[in-house]
Design an enzyme around this catalytic site. Sequence first.
Site, short mmCIF file in Angstrom:
data_model
loop_
_atom_site.label_atom_id
_atom_site.label_comp_id
_atom_site.label_asym_id
_atom_site.label_seq_id
_atom_site.Cartn_x
_atom_site.Cartn_y
_atom_site.Cartn_z
N ASP A 107 10.13 -11.29 14.15
CA ASP A 107 9.49 -12.48 14.72
C ASP A 107 10.38 -13.37 15.57
O ASP A 107 9.91 -14.40 16.08
CB ASP A 107 8.83 -13.30 13.60
N HIS A 122 14.25 -3.83 12.07
CA HIS A 122 12.92 -3.27 12.31
C HIS A 122 12.37 -3.65 13.69
O HIS A 122 11.16 -3.62 13.89
CB HIS A 122 11.96 -3.69 11.19
C1 BJW Z 1 9.26 -15.68 -0.43
C2 BJW Z 1 8.55 -16.78 0.08
C3 BJW Z 1 9.27 -17.97 0.34
C4 BJW Z 1 7.17 -15.10 -0.15
N1 BJW Z 1 10.57 -18.00 0.08
N2 BJW Z 1 10.54 -15.77 -0.69
C5 BJW Z 1 10.52 7.20 -0.97
C6 BJW Z 1 11.67 6.57 -1.44
C7 BJW Z 1 12.49 5.87 -0.59
C8 BJW Z 1 12.21 5.76 0.75
C9 BJW Z 1 11.08 6.38 1.23
C10 BJW Z 1 10.25 7.09 0.38
N3 BJW Z 1 9.23 7.58 1.11
C11 BJW Z 1 9.39 7.17 2.40
C12 BJW Z 1 10.53 6.45 2.47
C13 BJW Z 1 11.08 5.82 3.69
C14 BJW Z 1 10.34 4.59 4.09
C15 BJW Z 1 10.19 3.66 2.89
O1 BJW Z 1 11.06 2.88 2.56
N4 BJW Z 1 9.05 3.70 2.23
C16 BJW Z 1 8.84 2.91 1.00
C17 BJW Z 1 7.69 1.92 1.20
C18 BJW Z 1 8.59 3.88 -0.10
N5 BJW Z 1 11.16 3.98 5.11
C19 BJW Z 1 11.05 4.31 6.39
O2 BJW Z 1 10.23 5.11 6.79
C20 BJW Z 1 12.06 3.67 7.32
N6 BJW Z 1 12.71 4.69 8.11
C21 BJW Z 1 13.42 5.66 7.55
O3 BJW Z 1 13.56 5.79 6.36
O4 BJW Z 1 14.00 6.51 8.48
C22 BJW Z 1 14.56 7.73 8.02
C23 BJW Z 1 13.52 8.79 8.17
C24 BJW Z 1 13.10 9.17 9.41
C25 BJW Z 1 12.18 10.19 9.57
C26 BJW Z 1 11.63 10.80 8.43
C27 BJW Z 1 12.02 10.37 7.17
C28 BJW Z 1 12.98 9.38 7.03
C29 BJW Z 1 11.38 2.73 8.30
C30 BJW Z 1 10.80 1.54 7.63
C31 BJW Z 1 10.07 0.68 8.66
C32 BJW Z 1 9.38 -0.52 8.03
N7 BJW Z 1 8.58 -1.15 9.01
C33 BJW Z 1 7.83 -2.37 8.64
C34 BJW Z 1 6.91 -2.75 9.83
C35 BJW Z 1 7.73 -3.35 10.97
C36 BJW Z 1 6.89 -3.69 12.13
C37 BJW Z 1 5.93 -4.81 11.88
O5 BJW Z 1 6.26 -5.85 11.31
O6 BJW Z 1 4.78 -4.64 12.30
O7 BJW Z 1 8.76 -3.44 8.34
S1 BJW Z 1 6.90 -2.21 7.13
C38 BJW Z 1 7.18 -3.87 6.58
O8 BJW Z 1 7.95 -3.85 5.34
C39 BJW Z 1 8.10 -4.52 7.65
C40 BJW Z 1 9.06 -5.27 6.79
O9 BJW Z 1 10.25 -5.54 7.52
C41 BJW Z 1 9.27 -4.36 5.62
C42 BJW Z 1 9.81 -5.03 4.39
O10 BJW Z 1 8.93 -6.00 3.88
P1 BJW Z 1 9.49 -7.38 3.34
O11 BJW Z 1 10.15 -8.10 4.44
O12 BJW Z 1 10.31 -7.15 2.14
O13 BJW Z 1 8.12 -8.18 3.02
P2 BJW Z 1 7.23 -8.15 1.70
O14 BJW Z 1 5.90 -8.70 2.05
O15 BJW Z 1 7.24 -6.83 1.04
O16 BJW Z 1 7.96 -9.17 0.70
C43 BJW Z 1 7.99 -10.56 0.96
C44 BJW Z 1 8.79 -11.23 -0.14
O17 BJW Z 1 8.93 -12.61 0.15
C45 BJW Z 1 8.15 -11.14 -1.53
O18 BJW Z 1 9.13 -10.69 -2.46
C46 BJW Z 1 7.75 -12.59 -1.83
O19 BJW Z 1 7.85 -12.90 -3.21
C47 BJW Z 1 8.74 -13.36 -1.04
N8 BJW Z 1 8.36 -14.72 -0.59
N9 BJW Z 1 7.23 -16.46 0.22
C48 BJW Z 1 11.17 -16.95 -0.47
N10 BJW Z 1 8.64 -19.11 0.84
#
Ligand code: BJW
Length: 254
Positions: A107, A122
């Site tokens: 963002d 990301h």
């Molecule tokens: C507060 C608050 C306040 C609220 N104060 N706190 C199995 C095991 C391990 C890994 C994998 C698996 N199977 C697949 C994978 C890999 C996969 C993955 O991790 N999947 C898991 C879900 C299982 N990862 C990928 O695919 C990544 N690439 C990769 O691994 O490449 C290698 C590869 C290549 C080819 C083949 C295979 C492997 C890429 C990941 C890309 C993630 N993209 C997104 C979208 C981005 C674009 C967009 O925004 O549109 O990124 S998904 C989304 O999740 C976004 C975020 O950056 C990301 C993380 O989320 P985040 O930021 O943690 O948000 P939330 O909502 O989950 O949490 C918010 C938190 O805030 C909460 O805890 C609240 O409590 C807190 N909160 N208010 C403080 N005021």
Amino acid sequence: MDAKVYGSPRLNSLLASADEVVVFTGAGMSAESGVPTFRGEDGLWKKFKPEELANFDAFMKNPELVWGWYRHRKQLILSILPNPGHKAIAAMEKIFGTVTVVTQNIDNLHRRAGSTRIHELHGNICRNYCVQCGARVADEFLLTCPTVPHCEKCNGLIRPDVVWFGEFLPTDEWDASVTASQRAELFLAVGTSGVVYPAASLPRIAKRAGAYVVEINVERTDLSFDADEVILGKAGEVLPGLVASAANARDHNR
Ligand code: BJW
Ligand code: ZN
């Protein structure tokens, strides 16, 4: 100014003396600016699981749906401001030697708040490119385009420059984030659920290399177990308190 004291003596000692700091942020960082998070009660993707929408196959299958969602978020982001948490992180640069922001957010709010050393793992929603020829396309064109945008050069589909599931993170940003995490004395993980890899491995990488890892979140997460300390609270309230403590402690040390 009297600073509110958070955390342990160890944290307070690091606030007073640490030189290298990493702040690792997720969607919760921007929640108080009005950006919905991805998961949980107020999750952005209540109707869809993140894995279902944020991937290349979903985009090719239904670009209207995916573009509708990104256009909405592009417009939202233009209408909001960095919150006190973003500003506190930017202010840390005047206190600590090196402050590296490693963000999963797309963002742009850290940059707008004034942070200068930022690694965006990301991508960034303000950038776009053609899936066919790679040409970069400015946002001004997309925001006024009512349908799915196509490249003026090759007619390929234009996509936002963000990282979807199954896609590799930008290598330079990832490598720099690992290096900064390994150098950090203090590592703050703020507002992330810690479920998306490889980003979620950074706190552990930092800890293994000797950093003191502090989680700041409104609730406990998958990262809490590995953290040295968990501060439960809003980023926009806790971070200004930590920065004030650091500034005070350094004034006293002078
Ligand atoms: C507060 C608050 C306040 C609220 N104060 N706190 C199995 C095991 C391990 C890994 C994998 C698996 N199977 C697949 C994978 C890999 C996969 C993955 O991790 N999947 C898991 C879900 C299982 N990862 C990928 O695919 C990544 N690439 C990769 O691994 O490449 C290698 C590869 C290549 C080819 C083949 C295979 C492997 C890429 C990941 C890309 C993630 N993209 C997104 C979208 C981005 C674009 C967009 O925004 O549109 O990124 S998904 C989304 O999740 C976004 C975020 O950056 C990301 C993380 O989320 P985040 O930021 O943690 O948000 P939330 O909502 O989950 O949490 C918010 C938190 O805030 C909460 O805890 C609240 O409590 C807190 N909160 N208010 C403080 N005021
Ligand atoms: Zn093209």
